[in-house]
Design a protein around this motif. Structure first.
Motif, PDB file in Angstrom:
ATOM      1  N   MET A   1       0.874  -1.170   0.000  1.00 32.06           N
ATOM      2  CA  MET A   1       0.000   0.000   0.000  1.00 32.06           C
ATOM      3  C   MET A   1       0.913   1.222   0.000  1.00 32.06           C
ATOM      4  O   MET A   1       1.900   1.268   0.730  1.00 32.06           O
ATOM      5  N   TYR A   2       0.569   2.172  -0.860  1.00 37.63           N
ATOM      6  CA  TYR A   2       1.375   3.385  -1.020  1.00 37.63           C
ATOM      7  C   TYR A   2       0.595   4.577  -0.471  1.00 37.63           C
ATOM      8  O   TYR A   2      -0.583   4.746  -0.771  1.00 37.63           O
ATOM      9  N   VAL A   3       1.278   5.393   0.313  1.00 37.91           N
ATOM     10  CA  VAL A   3       0.681   6.529   1.000  1.00 37.91           C
ATOM     11  C   VAL A   3       1.432   7.775   0.528  1.00 37.91           C
ATOM     12  O   VAL A   3       2.623   7.925   0.810  1.00 37.91           O
TER      13      VAL A   3
ATOM     14  N   LYS B   1       0.050   6.610   7.640  1.00 38.49           N
ATOM     15  CA  LYS B   1       0.785   5.345   7.786  1.00 38.49           C
ATOM     16  C   LYS B   1       0.639   4.802   9.207  1.00 38.49           C
ATOM     17  O   LYS B   1       0.355   3.619   9.401  1.00 38.49           O
ATOM     18  N   ALA B   2       0.805   5.667  10.194  1.00 34.27           N
ATOM     19  CA  ALA B   2       0.670   5.240  11.593  1.00 34.27           C
ATOM     20  C   ALA B   2      -0.751   4.735  11.859  1.00 34.27           C
ATOM     21  O   ALA B   2      -0.938   3.736  12.563  1.00 34.27           O
TER      22      ALA B   2
ATOM     23  N   LEU C   1       3.769  -1.012   3.805  1.00 31.15           N
ATOM     24  CA  LEU C   1       3.393   0.385   3.593  1.00 31.15           C
ATOM     25  C   LEU C   1       4.595   1.195   3.146  1.00 31.15           C
ATOM     26  O   LEU C   1       5.690   1.047   3.698  1.00 31.15           O
ATOM     27  N   GLU C   2       4.377   2.038   2.161  1.00 32.54           N
ATOM     28  CA  GLU C   2       5.431   2.947   1.699  1.00 32.54           C
ATOM     29  C   GLU C   2       4.849   4.351   1.676  1.00 32.54           C
ATOM     30  O   GLU C   2       3.857   4.607   0.985  1.00 32.54           O
ATOM     31  N   ALA C   3       5.441   5.249   2.459  1.00 28.86           N
ATOM     32  CA  ALA C   3       4.951   6.625   2.547  1.00 28.86           C
ATOM     33  C   ALA C   3       5.914   7.566   1.841  1.00 28.86           C
ATOM     34  O   ALA C   3       7.136   7.398   1.919  1.00 28.86           O
TER      35      ALA C   3
ATOM     36  N   VAL D   1      -3.162  10.313  -0.517  1.00 33.82           N
ATOM     37  CA  VAL D   1      -3.766   9.326  -1.413  1.00 33.82           C
ATOM     38  C   VAL D   1      -3.180   7.955  -1.077  1.00 33.82           C
ATOM     39  O   VAL D   1      -1.962   7.799  -1.030  1.00 33.82           O
ATOM     40  N   ILE D   2      -4.059   6.993  -0.843  1.00 32.06           N
ATOM     41  CA  ILE D   2      -3.650   5.614  -0.567  1.00 32.06           C
ATOM     42  C   ILE D   2      -3.968   4.769  -1.787  1.00 32.06           C
ATOM     43  O   ILE D   2      -5.125   4.743  -2.242  1.00 32.06           O
ATOM     44  N   THR D   3      -2.948   4.127  -2.350  1.00 32.66           N
ATOM     45  CA  THR D   3      -3.146   3.206  -3.464  1.00 32.66           C
ATOM     46  C   THR D   3      -2.540   1.869  -3.096  1.00 32.66           C
ATOM     47  O   THR D   3      -1.822   1.759  -2.091  1.00 32.66           O
ATOM     48  N   TRP D   4      -2.802   0.862  -3.873  1.00 33.12           N
ATOM     49  CA  TRP D   4      -2.288  -0.481  -3.549  1.00 33.12           C
ATOM     50  C   TRP D   4      -2.095  -1.272  -4.819  1.00 33.12           C
ATOM     51  O   TRP D   4      -2.642  -0.977  -5.863  1.00 33.12           O
TER      52      TRP D   4
END
Length: 128
Positions: free
Chosen positions: A57-59, A84-85, A97-99, A124-127
């Motif tokens: 998941m990308y933040v 992320k937290a 998770l990658e922020a 924006v959260i993508t996956w």
């Protein structure tokens, strides 16, 4: 078509939220505090993770064009880290998770410098 058995349905991946390939978490001007609406989006993201088992998941944190480039990058980073937290607190492993902070890049609503725009203050959260 062949009927779907209960066993096949139980092993099929759950669908993404209706029509979504991303979730957007909004923030108040100058802030990085999660609102009740933001918390609800994180709940949806956690369900998406549990149901669909995405690999990552990308933040990505953003700001509007108010303030300096450095201040906006720092604010975008605080927003991304808050999300992320929140996702980690909901059981998503940190290594999934990658922020990143993108500051005022890629605005939803293009504006002139120093123009407030609520739609641009987001994570924006993508996956995948």
């Amino acid at each position: 078509p062949a009927p779907v058995t209960a066993a096949a349905a139980a092993t099929a991946p759950a669908p993404k939220p209706a029509g979504a390939d991303k979730l957007v978490v909004s923030f108040a001007q100058g802030g990085a505090t999660l609102t009740p609406q933001a918390e609800a989006q994180l709940d949806t993201a956690a369900r998406t993770y549990r149901d669909g088992h995405p690999l990552m998941m990308y933040v990505a944190g953003y700001t509007d064009k108010q303030g300096s480039e450095l201040a906006n990058l720092m604010l975008a980073a605080r927003r991304a880290e808050a999300v992320k937290a929140g996702l980690i607190a909901r059981g998503i492993p940190a290594d999934r998770l990658e922020a990143t902070a993108l500051g005022d890049a890629n605005p939803v609503v293009p504006t002139a410098d120093d123009t407030p725009e609520p739609a641009n203050r987001r994570v924006v959260i993508t996956w995948k």
